[in-house]
Design a protein around this motif. Structure first.
Motif, PDB file in Angstrom:
ATOM      1  N   GLU A  85      25.761-114.113 -15.362  1.00 39.67           N
ATOM      2  CA  GLU A  85      26.423-115.418 -15.287  1.00 39.67           C
ATOM      3  C   GLU A  85      26.814-115.739 -13.847  1.00 39.67           C
ATOM      4  O   GLU A  85      26.661-116.881 -13.397  1.00 39.67           O
ATOM      5  N   ALA A  86      27.317-114.741 -13.118  1.00 38.57           N
ATOM      6  CA  ALA A  86      27.689-114.948 -11.711  1.00 38.57           C
ATOM      7  C   ALA A  86      26.462-115.327 -10.884  1.00 38.57           C
ATOM      8  O   ALA A  86      26.543-116.171  -9.980  1.00 38.57           O
ATOM      9  N   ALA A  87      25.319-114.732 -11.196  1.00 44.77           N
ATOM     10  CA  ALA A  87      24.081-115.053 -10.467  1.00 44.77           C
ATOM     11  C   ALA A  87      23.658-116.496 -10.738  1.00 44.77           C
ATOM     12  O   ALA A  87      23.190-117.188  -9.821  1.00 44.77           O
ATOM     13  N   ILE A  88      23.830-116.960 -11.956  1.00 42.06           N
ATOM     14  CA  ILE A  88      23.497-118.346 -12.286  1.00 42.06           C
ATOM     15  C   ILE A  88      24.407-119.288 -11.501  1.00 42.06           C
ATOM     16  O   ILE A  88      23.956-120.275 -10.920  1.00 42.06           O
ATOM     17  N   LEU A  89      25.700-118.979 -11.459  1.00 44.04           N
ATOM     18  CA  LEU A  89      26.649-119.815 -10.723  1.00 44.04           C
ATOM     19  C   LEU A  89      26.354-119.793  -9.225  1.00 44.04           C
ATOM     20  O   LEU A  89      26.545-120.796  -8.538  1.00 44.04           O
ATOM     21  N   ALA A  90      25.889-118.664  -8.719  1.00 42.56           N
ATOM     22  CA  ALA A  90      25.592-118.539  -7.289  1.00 42.56           C
ATOM     23  C   ALA A  90      24.488-119.503  -6.858  1.00 42.56           C
ATOM     24  O   ALA A  90      24.443-119.928  -5.702  1.00 42.56           O
ATOM     25  N   ASP A  91      23.625-119.884  -7.799  1.00 43.89           N
ATOM     26  CA  ASP A  91      22.560-120.845  -7.489  1.00 43.89           C
ATOM     27  C   ASP A  91      23.120-122.197  -7.055  1.00 43.89           C
ATOM     28  O   ASP A  91      22.466-122.941  -6.332  1.00 43.89           O
ATOM     29  N   TYR A  92      24.318-122.520  -7.512  1.00 39.07           N
ATOM     30  CA  TYR A  92      24.918-123.823  -7.219  1.00 39.07           C
ATOM     31  C   TYR A  92      25.915-123.782  -6.063  1.00 39.07           C
ATOM     32  O   TYR A  92      26.390-124.818  -5.627  1.00 39.07           O
ATOM     33  N   LEU A  93      26.224-122.584  -5.594  1.00 39.83           N
ATOM     34  CA  LEU A  93      27.185-122.438  -4.494  1.00 39.83           C
ATOM     35  C   LEU A  93      26.466-122.409  -3.152  1.00 39.83           C
ATOM     36  O   LEU A  93      25.296-122.010  -3.083  1.00 39.83           O
ATOM     37  N   PRO A  94      27.153-122.799  -2.079  1.00 43.95           N
ATOM     38  CA  PRO A  94      26.541-122.681  -0.757  1.00 43.95           C
ATOM     39  C   PRO A  94      26.260-121.206  -0.460  1.00 43.95           C
ATOM     40  O   PRO A  94      26.909-120.325  -1.034  1.00 43.95           O
ATOM     41  N   ALA A  95      25.336-120.958   0.437  1.00 43.56           N
ATOM     42  CA  ALA A  95      25.010-119.577   0.801  1.00 43.56           C
ATOM     43  C   ALA A  95      26.269-118.886   1.316  1.00 43.56           C
ATOM     44  O   ALA A  95      27.020-119.450   2.105  1.00 43.56           O
ATOM     45  N   GLN A  96      26.501-117.671   0.833  1.00 38.61           N
ATOM     46  CA  GLN A  96      27.688-116.925   1.225  1.00 38.61           C
ATOM     47  C   GLN A  96      27.505-116.313   2.619  1.00 38.61           C
ATOM     48  O   GLN A  96      26.407-115.906   2.998  1.00 38.61           O
ATOM     49  N   LEU A  97      28.596-116.280   3.361  1.00 42.07           N
ATOM     50  CA  LEU A  97      28.567-115.726   4.708  1.00 42.07           C
ATOM     51  C   LEU A  97      28.468-114.205   4.641  1.00 42.07           C
ATOM     52  O   LEU A  97      29.047-113.568   3.758  1.00 42.07           O
ATOM     53  N   THR A  98      27.764-113.624   5.607  1.00 38.73           N
ATOM     54  CA  THR A  98      27.687-112.175   5.693  1.00 38.73           C
ATOM     55  C   THR A  98      28.945-111.651   6.384  1.00 38.73           C
ATOM     56  O   THR A  98      29.706-112.416   6.985  1.00 38.73           O
ATOM     57  N   ALA A  99      29.149-110.352   6.327  1.00 41.74           N
ATOM     58  CA  ALA A  99      30.313-109.740   6.976  1.00 41.74           C
ATOM     59  C   ALA A  99      30.289-109.997   8.484  1.00 41.74           C
ATOM     60  O   ALA A  99      31.334-110.240   9.098  1.00 41.74           O
ATOM     61  N   ASP A 100      29.093-109.957   9.082  1.00 44.00           N
ATOM     62  CA  ASP A 100      28.984-110.209  10.525  1.00 44.00           C
ATOM     63  C   ASP A 100      29.365-111.647  10.864  1.00 44.00           C
ATOM     64  O   ASP A 100      30.010-111.898  11.888  1.00 44.00           O
ATOM     65  N   GLU A 101      28.955-112.598  10.029  1.00 39.04           N
ATOM     66  CA  GLU A 101      29.293-114.002  10.269  1.00 39.04           C
ATOM     67  C   GLU A 101      30.799-114.231  10.130  1.00 39.04           C
ATOM     68  O   GLU A 101      31.401-114.959  10.929  1.00 39.04           O
ATOM     69  N   ILE A 102      31.424-113.573   9.153  1.00 39.38           N
ATOM     70  CA  ILE A 102      32.873-113.686   8.979  1.00 39.38           C
ATOM     71  C   ILE A 102      33.577-113.112  10.208  1.00 39.38           C
ATOM     72  O   ILE A 102      34.511-113.722  10.736  1.00 39.38           O
ATOM     73  N   THR A 103      33.107-111.963  10.671  1.00 34.37           N
ATOM     74  CA  THR A 103      33.698-111.333  11.855  1.00 34.37           C
ATOM     75  C   THR A 103      33.605-112.260  13.058  1.00 34.37           C
ATOM     76  O   THR A 103      34.572-112.410  13.813  1.00 34.37           O
ATOM     77  N   ALA A 104      32.456-112.907  13.246  1.00 31.70           N
ATOM     78  CA  ALA A 104      32.276-113.809  14.385  1.00 31.70           C
ATOM     79  C   ALA A 104      33.212-115.010  14.290  1.00 31.70           C
ATOM     80  O   ALA A 104      33.818-115.414  15.291  1.00 31.70           O
ATOM     81  N   ILE A 105      33.364-115.586  13.098  1.00 31.33           N
ATOM     82  CA  ILE A 105      34.245-116.739  12.912  1.00 31.33           C
ATOM     83  C   ILE A 105      35.692-116.346  13.186  1.00 31.33           C
ATOM     84  O   ILE A 105      36.429-117.068  13.868  1.00 31.33           O
ATOM     85  N   VAL A 106      36.108-115.192  12.672  1.00 29.90           N
ATOM     86  CA  VAL A 106      37.487-114.737  12.867  1.00 29.90           C
ATOM     87  C   VAL A 106      37.736-114.429  14.346  1.00 29.90           C
ATOM     88  O   VAL A 106      38.786-114.796  14.888  1.00 29.90           O
ATOM     89  N   THR A 107      36.776-113.798  15.005  1.00 27.80           N
ATOM     90  CA  THR A 107      36.924-113.493  16.428  1.00 27.80           C
ATOM     91  C   THR A 107      37.102-114.770  17.231  1.00 27.80           C
ATOM     92  O   THR A 107      37.972-114.855  18.103  1.00 27.80           O
ATOM     93  N   ALA A 108      36.294-115.787  16.931  1.00 26.77           N
ATOM     94  CA  ALA A 108      36.411-117.069  17.626  1.00 26.77           C
ATOM     95  C   ALA A 108      37.775-117.712  17.364  1.00 26.77           C
ATOM     96  O   ALA A 108      38.392-118.276  18.275  1.00 26.77           O
ATOM     97  N   ALA A 109      38.258-117.602  16.139  1.00 30.24           N
ATOM     98  CA  ALA A 109      39.561-118.182  15.795  1.00 30.24           C
ATOM     99  C   ALA A 109      40.694-117.453  16.502  1.00 30.24           C
ATOM    100  O   ALA A 109      41.639-118.083  16.990  1.00 30.24           O
ATOM    101  N   VAL A 110      40.612-116.124  16.570  1.00 28.18           N
ATOM    102  CA  VAL A 110      41.639-115.346  17.269  1.00 28.18           C
ATOM    103  C   VAL A 110      41.657-115.721  18.747  1.00 28.18           C
ATOM    104  O   VAL A 110      42.724-115.900  19.346  1.00 28.18           O
ATOM    105  N   ASP A 111      40.474-115.882  19.331  1.00 30.15           N
ATOM    106  CA  ASP A 111      40.385-116.273  20.743  1.00 30.15           C
ATOM    107  C   ASP A 111      40.928-117.686  20.962  1.00 30.15           C
ATOM    108  O   ASP A 111      41.669-117.933  21.914  1.00 30.15           O
TER     109      ASP A 111
END
Length: 153
Positions: A85-111
């Motif tokens: 069911e979660a996989a079916i719902l994932a089809d309708y959600l935007p692509a999820q960010l990877t751990a590296d992308e989250i780290t980059a966003i947080v680093t930019a925000a901290v800076d």
């Protein structure tokens, strides 16, 4: 009506015609959750695509948590159903960010907030910058954990 809600309705009809029981029940469940969100509060309102994505995200999170609980309880058949069911719902959600992308966003925000080394006092300030960028694209717990890690908490 939002375009995403229209898409969910048309996909429900398609899955009913194809006799896909799992997809049909999942889409019915999420459309019911959307309707509940629309009538919650003091007055009925039409949800935007962004609101529908938020409902989808919360429903997907419920499925992931239920799958983990069933797996811990040695109920693998129910865990698999929740994962499907979660996989079916994932089809309708935007692509999820990877751990590296989250780290980059947080680093930019901290800076950008000049919060490096400020500890937990700066958590709200950093999360205020990060949250709009990751809304619907990442699990809030993972984002908060990364912010805490970078702030040295």
């Amino acid at each position: 009506m939002s375009a995403l809600k229209d898409q969910l309705h048309s996909d429900l009809i398609t899955s009913m015609k194809a006799r896909d029981a799992l997809r049909t029940s999942t889409l019915r469940m999420v459309l019911s959750a959307i309707t509940n969100a629309e009538v919650a509060g003091k007055e009925v309102r039409e949800l935007t695509d962004e609101d529908v994505i938020a409902v989808l995200g919360s429903e997907a999170k419920k499925r992931r948590e239920a799958a983990e609980a069933f797996a811990e309880g040695d109920r693998s058949e129910l865990a698999e159903k929740e994962k499907a069911e979660a996989a079916i719902l994932a089809d309708y959600l935007p692509a999820q960010l990877t751990a590296d992308e989250i780290t980059a966003i947080v680093t930019a925000a901290v800076d950008s907030t000049e919060s490096a080394g400020a500890g937990m006092k700066a958590m709200g300030r950093v999360m205020g910058v990060v949250s709009p960028q990751v809304k619907g694209k990442a699990d809030g717990g993972a984002v908060a954990a990364e912010v805490k890690r970078q702030l040295g908490a």
